[in-house]
Design an enzyme around this catalytic site. Structure first.
Site, mmCIF file in Angstrom:
data_model
loop_
_atom_site.group_PDB
_atom_site.id
_atom_site.type_symbol
_atom_site.label_atom_id
_atom_site.label_comp_id
_atom_site.label_asym_id
_atom_site.label_seq_id
_atom_site.Cartn_x
_atom_site.Cartn_y
_atom_site.Cartn_z
ATOM 1 N N SER A 163 1.474 76.504 -8.892
ATOM 2 C CA SER A 163 2.517 77.266 -8.216
ATOM 3 C C SER A 163 3.829 77.120 -8.969
ATOM 4 O O SER A 163 3.969 76.251 -9.830
ATOM 5 C CB SER A 163 2.673 76.780 -6.766
ATOM 6 O OG SER A 163 2.924 75.393 -6.735
ATOM 7 N N GLY A 164 4.778 77.990 -8.647
ATOM 8 C CA GLY A 164 6.083 77.962 -9.303
ATOM 9 C C GLY A 164 6.317 79.209 -10.125
ATOM 10 O O GLY A 164 5.445 80.052 -10.309
ATOM 11 N N ASP B 90 -1.024 74.955 -14.474
ATOM 12 C CA ASP B 90 0.146 74.716 -13.638
ATOM 13 C C ASP B 90 1.330 74.371 -14.529
ATOM 14 O O ASP B 90 1.170 74.047 -15.709
ATOM 15 C CB ASP B 90 -0.124 73.591 -12.644
ATOM 16 C CG ASP B 90 0.796 73.636 -11.418
ATOM 17 O OD1 ASP B 90 1.679 74.517 -11.360
ATOM 18 O OD2 ASP B 90 0.615 72.790 -10.531
ATOM 19 N N ALA C 291 5.366 72.286 -14.744
ATOM 20 C CA ALA C 291 5.913 70.951 -14.503
ATOM 21 C C ALA C 291 7.424 71.059 -14.410
ATOM 22 O O ALA C 291 8.041 71.915 -15.051
ATOM 23 C CB ALA C 291 5.521 69.987 -15.618
ATOM 24 N N LYS D 134 6.367 66.710 -10.669
ATOM 25 C CA LYS D 134 6.103 68.015 -10.085
ATOM 26 C C LYS D 134 6.527 67.979 -8.616
ATOM 27 O O LYS D 134 6.685 66.916 -8.044
ATOM 28 C CB LYS D 134 4.620 68.380 -10.206
ATOM 29 C CG LYS D 134 4.187 68.597 -11.668
ATOM 30 C CD LYS D 134 2.694 68.838 -11.813
ATOM 31 C CE LYS D 134 2.168 69.920 -10.925
ATOM 32 N NZ LYS D 134 2.873 71.222 -11.150
ATOM 33 N N GLY D 135 6.695 69.136 -8.040
ATOM 34 C CA GLY D 135 7.012 69.216 -6.624
ATOM 35 C C GLY D 135 8.334 69.858 -6.302
ATOM 36 O O GLY D 135 8.739 69.893 -5.141
ATOM 37 N N GLY D 136 9.016 70.392 -7.315
ATOM 38 C CA GLY D 136 10.261 71.093 -7.037
ATOM 39 C C GLY D 136 10.070 72.275 -6.100
ATOM 40 O O GLY D 136 10.965 72.648 -5.354
ATOM 41 N N GLU E 57 -1.127 70.472 -5.303
ATOM 42 C CA GLU E 57 -1.229 70.495 -6.761
ATOM 43 C C GLU E 57 -1.947 69.247 -7.265
ATOM 44 O O GLU E 57 -2.792 69.317 -8.165
ATOM 45 C CB GLU E 57 0.167 70.593 -7.379
ATOM 46 C CG GLU E 57 0.824 71.945 -7.181
ATOM 47 C CD GLU E 57 2.275 71.977 -7.623
ATOM 48 O OE1 GLU E 57 2.827 73.096 -7.722
ATOM 49 O OE2 GLU E 57 2.867 70.906 -7.854
ATOM 50 N N LYS F 201 11.692 71.299 -20.337
ATOM 51 C CA LYS F 201 10.952 70.407 -19.442
ATOM 52 C C LYS F 201 10.321 69.224 -20.187
ATOM 53 O O LYS F 201 9.815 68.290 -19.546
ATOM 54 C CB LYS F 201 9.850 71.193 -18.734
ATOM 55 C CG LYS F 201 10.299 72.472 -18.048
ATOM 56 C CD LYS F 201 11.237 72.197 -16.895
ATOM 57 C CE LYS F 201 11.698 73.486 -16.227
ATOM 58 N NZ LYS F 201 10.614 74.278 -15.647
#
Length: 229
Positions: free
Chosen positions: A35-36, A88, A90, A101-103, A110, A128
């Site tokens: 995601s993102g 994915d 990062a 991850k997790g912003g 994930e 990143k």
């Protein structure tokens, strides 16, 4: 594409990911999709491949909706088993390919999908890629009743915790973002935070880091392998 054009960088690494996975697709292949914003570009780039693979396991409801909109079947992970590929982004990735991850608040799903995948392809731009994790705040997903308790424990560990107000994860939980500490040993810290009662998981992906990094910048996409494990 230039280093100053974030959208072009995301589209470039998404296209590189398509080229990376395409030889491995068949009618039985189930992809893991993260995601993102960078993954959004990857999902859009999957459109010409619809019908060449069985479907995808999505790590967020937002990604699931985008996949379905393209006509890609979204498959429950319990039915899918081990996935051959997970793609994915990062928020940060170091030279050992440990990540923060997790912003976007999807860290737990994930992490689950990454753990169930044989190969994790990370797509990111050069901003990143860092020598040490910790410049980006570390997200921690917590059971709501434990938020204050976990925050106090995080202060004891040297962090400055900030409750991410107004955000509820797809799992119905809350998020704390940890500031003001660089991550000296990501693997040990990932384990230590996860041992605190009330923590669902944290956004360090060190025990299950990426296997390949497609890194966009300076008018090219680099294909990088981890320095160590």
């Amino acid at each position: 594409m230039t280093a100053q054009d974030p959208t072009a960088l995301k589209q470039a690494v998404a296209a590189a990911a398509i080229e990376e996975i395409r030889p491995h697709l068949d009618r039985r292949t189930i992809l893991g999709v993260g995601s993102g914003s960078t993954v959004n570009c990857f999902i859009a780039a999957l459109a010409p491949l619809v019908g060449e693979f069985a479907g995808a396991v999505a790590s967020s409801e937002e990604s699931a909706q985008q996949l379905r909109a393209l006509g890609i079947e979204v498959i429950d992970l319990n039915s899918a088993g081990t996935l051959p590929l997970y793609i994915d982004g990062a928020d940060e990735i170091d030279h050992d390919f440990a990540m923060i991850k997790g912003g976007g608040a999807a860290l737990t799903r994930e992490k689950i999908v990454a753990a169930c995948s044989a190969r994790f392809i990370c797509i990111a731009d050069s901003s990143k890629y860092v020598a040490q994790l910790g410049g980006f705040p570390l997200p921690v997903e917590v059971i709501p009743m434990a938020r204050s308790w976990v925050s106090r424990e995080m202060v004891r560990m040297g962090f400055s915790p900030v409750y991410r107000q107004g955000v509820v994860t797809d799992n119905g939980n809350q998020l704390i973002d940890l500031h003001d500490r660089m991550l000296d040993n990501p693997r040990e810290l990932e384990t230590a935070i996860n041992q605190i009662p009330g923590v669902v998981t944290n956004g360090i992906f060190a025990h299950r880091g990426a296997d390949l990094l497609l890194l966009g910048g300076d008018n090219r996409v680099e294909r990088l392998s981890p320095r160590a494990r």
